[in-house]
Design an enzyme around this catalytic site. Structure first.
Site, PDB file in Angstrom:
ATOM      1  N   CYS A  88      52.567  14.415  52.479  1.00 48.38           N
ATOM      2  CA  CYS A  88      51.941  13.270  51.809  1.00 48.38           C
ATOM      3  C   CYS A  88      50.730  13.703  51.001  1.00 48.38           C
ATOM      4  O   CYS A  88      49.698  14.102  51.560  1.00 48.38           O
ATOM      5  CB  CYS A  88      51.550  12.230  52.861  1.00 48.38           C
ATOM      6  SG  CYS A  88      50.504  10.898  52.249  1.00 48.38           S
ATOM      7  N   CYS A  91      47.461  11.724  51.587  1.00 44.29           N
ATOM      8  CA  CYS A  91      46.890  12.056  52.901  1.00 44.29           C
ATOM      9  C   CYS A  91      45.925  13.236  52.786  1.00 44.29           C
ATOM     10  O   CYS A  91      44.879  13.274  53.450  1.00 44.29           O
ATOM     11  CB  CYS A  91      47.998  12.401  53.895  1.00 44.29           C
ATOM     12  SG  CYS A  91      49.158  11.061  54.246  1.00 44.29           S
TER      13      CYS A  91
END
Length: 332
Positions: A88, A91
């Site tokens: 991700c 993230c």
């Protein structure tokens, strides 16, 4: 069920963690070592003060199995829960901010990091339809916070709201790290997070406002300026997924896919839902199983969506390598 994904905001309503809370309310087992498997306080959550409690770190890696310890710790200090994944892109922008702020609050708050790929029970419990998803635990009670990567100033404001809510509920202790005394400030010389490139920042700001179309355009502009900007590529895939899911419920999406397994659009939608929740293998398998059953132009949306997922997750990820090989075999 709420719309997917939830709108990023400040403190939001509680999510259903009843099964995990029930488990945490059972009599605690003696820890295998001081601090317990996830840093549970040796004195237990019933202590009169959190001043003498120690943890291995202010940032804890938490699993489905060790989450009980975090629920116990949340009776002493509020716990920020970061649901993330290695693939991700957003993230990777958010995690350093969360870790820095947790350090600055010097034992008044803990950060629990949950890998979405390996902890499906927690992903489901927190209703994490997209990642990063950030929540809080206060006295064992969950609070939804926000979805997606936010600028540091907004994350700091969320921390302040969490601490205020914790104080109102009598959760205002402090923990220390094993072998270290509390300090009043972060160590001098710790680097500040690098500012985001302008188009990335504009995209994040647009996502916070729910303006996914603008965020998509900002990421496309960043990619046009630098085709090798992998963070922009991942960000574009992430916000495109948010845009496609926006306004639909998980129940609605899954019901449509179950009702017509051969409907490409319906299967693409449920694959989006799987990817957003970290169920990468499920999403890949669903679309790859469908590829050999359709022909001509009907295959192209499947190929395009899979390639988008590959970019989002990372081309070197073993799951991507295997899926890419299987896709090539099905197409050629």
């Amino acid at each position: 069920m709420t719309n997917v994904p939830p709108t990023p905001s400040g403190l939001r309503g509680a999510v259903d963690l009843s099964s995990l809370v029930d488990r945490a309310q059972r009599p605690p087992q003696p820890p295998a070592s001081a601090g317990g498997p996830a840093g549970a306080p040796a004195g237990g959550p019933g202590s009169e003060t959190g001043a003498d409690l120690t943890v291995p770190s202010l940032v804890l890696d938490v699993t489905d199995q060790s989450f009980q310890d975090v629920l116990q710790l949340s009776t002493i200090v509020p716990v920020i829960v970061d649901i993330w994944a290695e693939w991700c892109g957003p993230c990777k922008q958010l995690s350093p901010i969360l870790e820095q702020l947790t350090a600055e609050y010097d034992g008044r708050v803990l950060l629990a990091k949950v890998d979405a790929d390996t902890n499906p029970q927690l992903v489901q419990a927190f209703q994490a339809q997209s990642i990063p998803t950030v929540a809080a635990l206060i006295g064992g009670r969950p609070l939804g916070l926000f979805v997606g990567a936010l600028p540091e100033a907004q994350v700091r404001d969320v921390y302040e709201q969490v601490l205020a809510a914790a104080a109102e509920n009598g959760v205002s202790g402090r923990v220390t790290v094993d072998g270290a005394a509390p300090t009043d400030a972060v160590e001098q010389g710790e680097p500040e997070p690098e500012p985001l490139p302008p188009h990335h920042q504009a995209a994040y700001d647009a996502i916070e406002q729910g303006d996914y179309a603008t965020a998509i355009q900002e990421y496309k502009t960043a990619i046009a300026q630098d085709p090798h900007d992998q963070m922009a590529v991942a960000g574009l895939a992430q916000v495109s997924l948010l845009d496609r899911l926006n306004g639909h419920t998980a129940d609605e999406i899954r019901a449509a896919a179950a009702a017509d397994p051969s409907n490409v659009a319906a299967q693409l939608a449920v694959a989006d839902l799987d990817i957003s929740g970290g169920h990468v293998d499920d999403a890949f398998g669903r679309l790859l199983d469908l590829v050999p059953t359709v022909f001509g132009d009907a295959r192209e949306p499947l190929r395009v969506r899979l390639v988008e997922y590959f970019e989002l997750i990372g081309t070197e990820d073993p799951r991507v390598v295997a899926a890419r090989r299987r896709l090539a075999s099905a197409l050629y």
